[in-house]
Design a protein around this motif. Structure first.
Motif, PDB file in Angstrom:
ATOM      1  N   ASP A 338       0.827  -1.212   0.000  1.00  0.00           N
ATOM      2  CA  ASP A 338       0.000   0.000   0.000  1.00  0.00           C
ATOM      3  C   ASP A 338       0.855   1.254   0.000  1.00  0.00           C
ATOM      4  N   ALA A 339       2.081   1.155   0.521  1.00  0.00           N
ATOM      5  CA  ALA A 339       2.959   2.327   0.593  1.00  0.00           C
ATOM      6  C   ALA A 339       3.538   2.693  -0.767  1.00  0.00           C
ATOM      7  N   ILE A 340       3.408   1.805  -1.751  1.00  0.00           N
ATOM      8  CA  ILE A 340       3.878   2.109  -3.104  1.00  0.00           C
ATOM      9  C   ILE A 340       2.815   2.937  -3.808  1.00  0.00           C
ATOM     10  N   GLY A 341       3.169   4.140  -4.198  1.00  0.00           N
ATOM     11  CA  GLY A 341       2.224   5.030  -4.852  1.00  0.00           C
ATOM     12  C   GLY A 341       2.940   6.233  -5.424  1.00  0.00           C
ATOM     13  N   PRO A 342       2.201   7.174  -5.965  1.00  0.00           N
ATOM     14  CA  PRO A 342       2.831   8.362  -6.550  1.00  0.00           C
ATOM     15  C   PRO A 342       3.641   9.125  -5.504  1.00  0.00           C
ATOM     16  N   ALA A 343       4.773   9.662  -5.928  1.00  0.00           N
ATOM     17  CA  ALA A 343       5.614  10.444  -5.017  1.00  0.00           C
ATOM     18  C   ALA A 343       4.979  11.797  -4.713  1.00  0.00           C
ATOM     19  N   ALA A 344       4.142  12.271  -5.611  1.00  0.00           N
ATOM     20  CA  ALA A 344       3.473  13.565  -5.422  1.00  0.00           C
ATOM     21  C   ALA A 344       2.079  13.473  -6.012  1.00  0.00           C
ATOM     22  N   TRP A 345       1.240  14.406  -5.622  1.00  0.00           N
ATOM     23  CA  TRP A 345      -0.150  14.454  -6.092  1.00  0.00           C
ATOM     24  C   TRP A 345      -0.161  14.560  -7.616  1.00  0.00           C
ATOM     25  N   PRO A 346      -0.732  13.556  -8.334  1.00  0.00           N
ATOM     26  CA  PRO A 346      -0.703  13.596  -9.801  1.00  0.00           C
ATOM     27  C   PRO A 346      -1.715  14.592 -10.375  1.00  0.00           C
TER      28      PRO A 346
END
Length: 419
Positions: A338-346
């Motif tokens: 779950d911690a894998i995701g975009p580094a910033a708001w897309p």
């Protein structure tokens, strides 16, 4: 029109008296009028759903690269699914059926699903990862199919009792209460309406014209009222009330499916359109509303105009915008998938947010009409009248999914299923 269009305080002296309304408990249940329903999906692990496909592919690759105890922990096993569980393929999906622990295979193409009210995200459609996927729904998704999602009953909660989506719905309400998923059609291609036999004929005689499945759905979305036993549906004696409700319901359905019925994307009246007035920060932590400026604030980021109806729009006692934001910003356990995701708001999320604001503002502006119609039961057909007409009770077979298979489906470990 009686009970629907008069403004408060309008002079009704020239109108004939309304027929007595039956007690709410005598109104027919949606469960009897749309007999086939399915329980909400149960994903079992949150990492298989995300707002964007890149995140899902990165999570898949991370899990496939892990081994032994690390893979087991990342997978998040449950009683229904572990890396060693053998299951059949999802209908219509070309995904592996060999046990995940032995052969994960390539990452499946993510599919769009409705995760909660007005929140479309992407799902990894691999049956080996989903605790309860409800295969019967996968067999009828697509084309003209629409799903009516009955919200779990929350006493005193404002907002619609029934929502519509063209995407496969998860079906859970914001408060976590179970609802029901009711496909409009029992077979692919818009064949065989999921309605009690004889209902459309009964409605046609009652209102003086042929009624089809979409007209029924439009009325129901506009008029369904919640109850502890499930949604109840008034069937008014006045054909004008029915026509007004159908017109309102068609608008509501088209807004909810983002203009799919009319081919026109929903837009606010008067040329108004929400814009980004101040850039959304890379990792916003709070969502608030500035009523004076009609502005939605994501920390120092600002979107406006956002009508109050959009901010206040709730389903199941929860504000939709707050729920949407929380699903994208909730902290995840370090080291988990779950911690894998975009580094910033897309940027894509901002575009989705602007569209969502428009949808909720349009629905919120019509909510007083919908609420008034849902309480209009004058001259409504009660369950006894529907029994006399042969509509109720629905036959037992109508509560089960239709046999829709025209091909073999792959079972566990590559075997073909016998159905």
């Amino acid at each position: 029109m009686r009970g629907v269009t008069e403004a408060p305080g309008a002079n009704n002296a020239d109108l004939p008296p309304l027929a007595d309304a039956p007690p709410v408990a005598d109104l027919p249940l949606l469960d009897d009028l749309m007999p086939w329903s399915v329980a909400p999906l149960r994903f079992g692990r949150s990492w298989i759903v995300a707002p964007d496909a890149r995140t899902l592919r990165a999570r898949w690759d991370r899990l496939a690269a892990a081994e032994g105890a690390e893979r087991e922990a990342l997978f998040r096993p449950s009683r229904a699914r572990t890396p060693s569980t053998a299951v059949a393929a999802l209908p219509g999906r070309r995904t592996g059926t060999v046990r995940w622990a032995r052969e994960p295979g390539p990452c499946p193409e993510p599919v769009r699903v409705a995760c909660g009210p007005f929140d479309e995200q992407l799902l990894l459609p691999d049956h080996r990862l989903i605790d309860a996927a409800r295969p019967e729904l996968w067999r009828v998704v697509g084309g003209p199919q629409l799903f009516a999602v009955e919200q779990g009953h929350v006493p005193g909660a404002a907002g619609p009792a029934l929502l519509v989506t063209a995407a496969l719905p998860e079906g859970r309400s914001p408060a976590g209460r179970p609802g029901r998923i009711r496909p409009l059609f029992r077979r692919p291609g818009g064949l065989e309406p999921n309605l009690a036999p004889g209902l459309l004929g009964f409605l046609g005689e009652r209102y003086g014209h042929e009624v089809d499945a979409l007209e029924w759905l439009a009325w129901t979305v506009a008029a369904a009222r919640p109850s502890p036993a499930g949604c109840r549906v008034p069937l008014p004696g006045d054909a004008e009330v029915w026509a007004a409700g159908v017109a309102l319901g068609r608008d509501l359905v088209d807004i909810q499916v983002r203009g799919a019925l009319t081919g026109t994307k929903p837009r606010l009246p008067g040329g108004r359109r929400p814009y980004v007035r101040a850039a959304v920060p890379p990792r916003p932590g709070a969502l608030t509303y500035d009523a004076a400026d009609e502005a939605l604030c994501l920390d120092e980021g600002r979107v406006s105009p956002v009508p109050a109806e959009a901010w206040e729009f709730s389903v199941g006692g929860a504000r939709v915008l707050e729920q949407w934001f929380a699903r994208r910003t909730a902290p995840a356990e370090p080291g988990s998938l779950d911690a894998i995701g975009p580094a910033a708001w897309p940027q894509e999320w901002t575009s989705e947010l602007l569209d969502l604001v428009t949808v909720l503002a349009l629905l919120g502006a019509r909510e007083p009409e919908r609420t008034a119609l849902a309480t209009e039961a004058a001259g409504s057909a009660d369950r006894e009248e529907l029994r006399a007409a042969g509509v109720l009770p629905p036959p037992t077979g109508s509560r089960r999914p239709a046999s829709v298979l025209d091909h073999q489906e792959e079972g566990p470990e590559g075997q073909f299923m016998l159905v």
